[in-house]
Design a protein around this motif. Sequence first.
Motif, PDB file in Angstrom:
ATOM      1  N   THR A 137       9.828  42.902 -12.422  1.00 47.47           N
ATOM      2  CA  THR A 137      10.435  42.926 -11.211  1.00 47.47           C
ATOM      3  C   THR A 137      12.326  41.861 -11.403  1.00 47.47           C
ATOM      4  O   THR A 137      12.913  42.794 -10.392  1.00 47.47           O
ATOM      5  CB  THR A 137      10.078  41.327  -9.953  1.00 47.47           C
ATOM      6  OG1 THR A 137       9.375  40.815 -10.264  1.00 47.47           O
ATOM      7  CG2 THR A 137       8.301  43.183  -9.666  1.00 47.47           C
ATOM      8  N   ASP A 151       5.085  40.355   1.522  1.00 49.34           N
ATOM      9  CA  ASP A 151       6.731  40.406   1.610  1.00 49.34           C
ATOM     10  C   ASP A 151       6.698  41.075   0.309  1.00 49.34           C
ATOM     11  O   ASP A 151       7.463  42.104  -0.468  1.00 49.34           O
ATOM     12  CB  ASP A 151       7.190  39.306   0.682  1.00 49.34           C
ATOM     13  CG  ASP A 151       7.921  38.217   1.749  1.00 49.34           C
ATOM     14  OD1 ASP A 151       8.212  38.884   2.902  1.00 49.34           O
ATOM     15  OD2 ASP A 151       7.881  37.322   1.456  1.00 49.34           O
ATOM     16  N   ASP A 153       5.344  45.199  -0.413  1.00 52.87           N
ATOM     17  CA  ASP A 153       5.001  46.244   0.463  1.00 52.87           C
ATOM     18  C   ASP A 153       5.004  47.709  -0.652  1.00 52.87           C
ATOM     19  O   ASP A 153       5.803  48.171  -1.191  1.00 52.87           O
ATOM     20  CB  ASP A 153       6.845  47.290   1.004  1.00 52.87           C
ATOM     21  CG  ASP A 153       6.371  47.920   1.931  1.00 52.87           C
ATOM     22  OD1 ASP A 153       5.738  49.189   1.756  1.00 52.87           O
ATOM     23  OD2 ASP A 153       7.992  48.294   3.146  1.00 52.87           O
ATOM     24  N   ARG A 156       6.345  51.403   0.835  1.00 49.09           N
ATOM     25  CA  ARG A 156       8.025  51.680   0.092  1.00 49.09           C
ATOM     26  C   ARG A 156       7.797  51.379  -1.591  1.00 49.09           C
ATOM     27  O   ARG A 156       8.993  51.606  -2.283  1.00 49.09           O
ATOM     28  CB  ARG A 156       9.342  50.287   0.231  1.00 49.09           C
ATOM     29  CG  ARG A 156       8.371  51.205   1.868  1.00 49.09           C
ATOM     30  CD  ARG A 156      10.437  50.496   2.903  1.00 49.09           C
ATOM     31  NE  ARG A 156      11.177  50.351   2.850  1.00 49.09           N
ATOM     32  CZ  ARG A 156      12.119  51.141   2.786  1.00 49.09           C
ATOM     33  NH1 ARG A 156      11.832  52.093   3.440  1.00 49.09           N
ATOM     34  NH2 ARG A 156      13.628  51.382   2.700  1.00 49.09           N
ATOM     35  N   GLU A 158       7.919  48.063  -2.504  1.00 48.17           N
ATOM     36  CA  GLU A 158       9.433  47.480  -3.071  1.00 48.17           C
ATOM     37  C   GLU A 158       8.791  45.838  -2.778  1.00 48.17           C
ATOM     38  O   GLU A 158       7.556  45.675  -2.613  1.00 48.17           O
ATOM     39  CB  GLU A 158      10.046  47.274  -2.035  1.00 48.17           C
ATOM     40  CG  GLU A 158      11.386  48.720  -2.014  1.00 48.17           C
ATOM     41  CD  GLU A 158      11.306  48.694  -0.624  1.00 48.17           C
ATOM     42  OE1 GLU A 158      13.091  49.208  -0.918  1.00 48.17           O
ATOM     43  OE2 GLU A 158      11.609  48.161   0.110  1.00 48.17           O
ATOM     44  N   LEU A 160      10.367  42.335  -1.469  1.00 49.60           N
ATOM     45  CA  LEU A 160      10.869  41.808  -0.620  1.00 49.60           C
ATOM     46  C   LEU A 160      10.847  39.614  -1.267  1.00 49.60           C
ATOM     47  O   LEU A 160       9.733  39.089  -0.644  1.00 49.60           O
ATOM     48  CB  LEU A 160      10.810  41.371   0.620  1.00 49.60           C
ATOM     49  CG  LEU A 160      11.914  40.782   1.521  1.00 49.60           C
ATOM     50  CD1 LEU A 160      12.865  40.697   1.590  1.00 49.60           C
ATOM     51  CD2 LEU A 160      11.839  40.789   2.934  1.00 49.60           C
ATOM     52  N   ARG A 162      12.349  36.799  -0.601  1.00 46.63           N
ATOM     53  CA  ARG A 162      13.289  35.261   0.955  1.00 46.63           C
ATOM     54  C   ARG A 162      13.880  34.767   0.197  1.00 46.63           C
ATOM     55  O   ARG A 162      12.807  33.909  -0.754  1.00 46.63           O
ATOM     56  CB  ARG A 162      12.256  35.625   2.143  1.00 46.63           C
ATOM     57  CG  ARG A 162      11.856  36.955   2.513  1.00 46.63           C
ATOM     58  CD  ARG A 162      10.556  36.643   3.676  1.00 46.63           C
ATOM     59  NE  ARG A 162      10.830  37.570   4.722  1.00 46.63           N
ATOM     60  CZ  ARG A 162      11.816  38.339   5.178  1.00 46.63           C
ATOM     61  NH1 ARG A 162      12.726  38.142   5.562  1.00 46.63           N
ATOM     62  NH2 ARG A 162      10.856  39.740   6.468  1.00 46.63           N
ATOM     63  N   ASP A 169      17.867  36.552   0.525  1.00 47.20           N
ATOM     64  CA  ASP A 169      17.420  37.212   0.416  1.00 47.20           C
ATOM     65  C   ASP A 169      17.915  38.344  -0.137  1.00 47.20           C
ATOM     66  O   ASP A 169      18.904  39.697  -0.518  1.00 47.20           O
ATOM     67  CB  ASP A 169      16.318  38.464   1.791  1.00 47.20           C
ATOM     68  CG  ASP A 169      15.579  36.492   2.850  1.00 47.20           C
ATOM     69  OD1 ASP A 169      15.174  35.764   2.026  1.00 47.20           O
ATOM     70  OD2 ASP A 169      15.326  37.307   3.656  1.00 47.20           O
ATOM     71  N   ARG A 170      16.775  39.243  -0.982  1.00 48.41           N
ATOM     72  CA  ARG A 170      16.964  40.395  -2.333  1.00 48.41           C
ATOM     73  C   ARG A 170      15.775  41.233  -1.151  1.00 48.41           C
ATOM     74  O   ARG A 170      14.684  41.042  -1.695  1.00 48.41           O
ATOM     75  CB  ARG A 170      18.054  40.497  -3.179  1.00 48.41           C
ATOM     76  CG  ARG A 170      16.900  39.890  -4.166  1.00 48.41           C
ATOM     77  CD  ARG A 170      17.400  39.419  -5.310  1.00 48.41           C
ATOM     78  NE  ARG A 170      16.781  39.471  -6.404  1.00 48.41           N
ATOM     79  CZ  ARG A 170      15.902  38.027  -6.758  1.00 48.41           C
ATOM     80  NH1 ARG A 170      16.042  36.731  -5.704  1.00 48.41           N
ATOM     81  NH2 ARG A 170      15.734  37.866  -7.855  1.00 48.41           N
ATOM     82  N   VAL A 171      15.743  42.577  -2.343  1.00 47.91           N
ATOM     83  CA  VAL A 171      14.952  44.179  -2.911  1.00 47.91           C
ATOM     84  C   VAL A 171      14.676  44.012  -4.308  1.00 47.91           C
ATOM     85  O   VAL A 171      15.870  44.254  -4.476  1.00 47.91           O
ATOM     86  CB  VAL A 171      14.448  44.597  -1.496  1.00 47.91           C
ATOM     87  CG1 VAL A 171      13.870  46.060  -1.688  1.00 47.91           C
ATOM     88  CG2 VAL A 171      14.545  44.843   0.353  1.00 47.91           C
ATOM     89  N   THR A 172      13.126  43.843  -4.348  1.00 43.77           N
ATOM     90  CA  THR A 172      13.333  44.980  -5.980  1.00 43.77           C
ATOM     91  C   THR A 172      12.674  45.867  -6.229  1.00 43.77           C
ATOM     92  O   THR A 172      11.594  45.916  -5.028  1.00 43.77           O
ATOM     93  CB  THR A 172      13.008  43.612  -6.960  1.00 43.77           C
ATOM     94  OG1 THR A 172      12.860  43.878  -8.166  1.00 43.77           O
ATOM     95  CG2 THR A 172      11.994  42.817  -6.135  1.00 43.77           C
TER      96      THR A 172
END
Length: 323
Positions: A137, A151, A153, A156, A158, A160, A162, A169-172
């Motif tokens: 990740t 966080d 998911d 999806r 993903e 999250l 935080r 915050d970002r998504v990987t």
Amino acid sequence: MSINTPSPKLLDQVRDLIRTKHYSIRTENQYLQWIRRFILFHGKRHPRDMGAPEVEAFLSHLAVSRDVAASTQNQALSALLFLYREVLGIDLPWLDNVTRAKRPQRLPVVLSRDEVRAVLDRMSGVYGLMASLLYGTGMRLMECVRLRVKDVDFARGEILIRDGKGAKDRVTMLPESLVPALQSHLNQRRAIFEDDLRAGKAGVYLPNALAVKYPGAPIEWGWQYVFVSGSYSMDPRSGAERRHHLDEKLLQRAMKKAVRAADLAKPATPHTLRHSFATHLLERGQDIRTIQALLGHKDVATTMIYTHVLNKGGRGVVSPLDF
């Protein structure tokens, strides 16, 4: 008739303001440590009776006499600026005369894909799962350690992240290959959570006074840490006895053993897996902007350091000896 109450001690004032601003417990401890050292360095004089020259002398001492790293000196400077600007309300002039520790310009240590596999094959259980997440990740060590159940998911694919570095915050991505192992781990983690609920110790730390706004949240499953300590501990701020997240030093030691077992000469750490994540994506042709977003870098120039692996040998130039 009014009763004159003594004003709080300086370090207590610093601690209270840090907590009001919701800084982390690590930052609190580090700032207090540097402020104590600053006061002792100047013979226990009160900081209000000192100023920029004394700050410059202390920071120069760290760089010259103590030979500290640039990041360490910058941490001390941040602590003292917080003390003067936020606590004492004194704005120091720009510290031009500070002898700053020189920050070395080094390239990150990167493992090849075979070396990553050799290390991960020698890690198992929770530590193996965490190391695989770091490489899969691009998370930082503490981002992985502080990961919350809500966080992740699975639908999806993903994760999250935080309140990462810079309070962003970002998504990987969530690697598909890790889904079964992570789901199995969460099933075991849920059993521990249920036991803690029955024992009345299922509460968890929430940042930024969220526990006050949502009083029921600390004992909700979604807010629990994914990777949790094997025992209870006392929260130094609230005094509550509860289960904290896993100590990052345990993962660092486990990886160190794996690196030795794999007989690698490189000084690889958990953060090396993040460097390897970015480098291997670049090798496969992923665009630099996407990698920047996945890593959470503020400036693309920071991400550009990983392009060094694309320049094989002397910046991609073929040696005349190999003509």
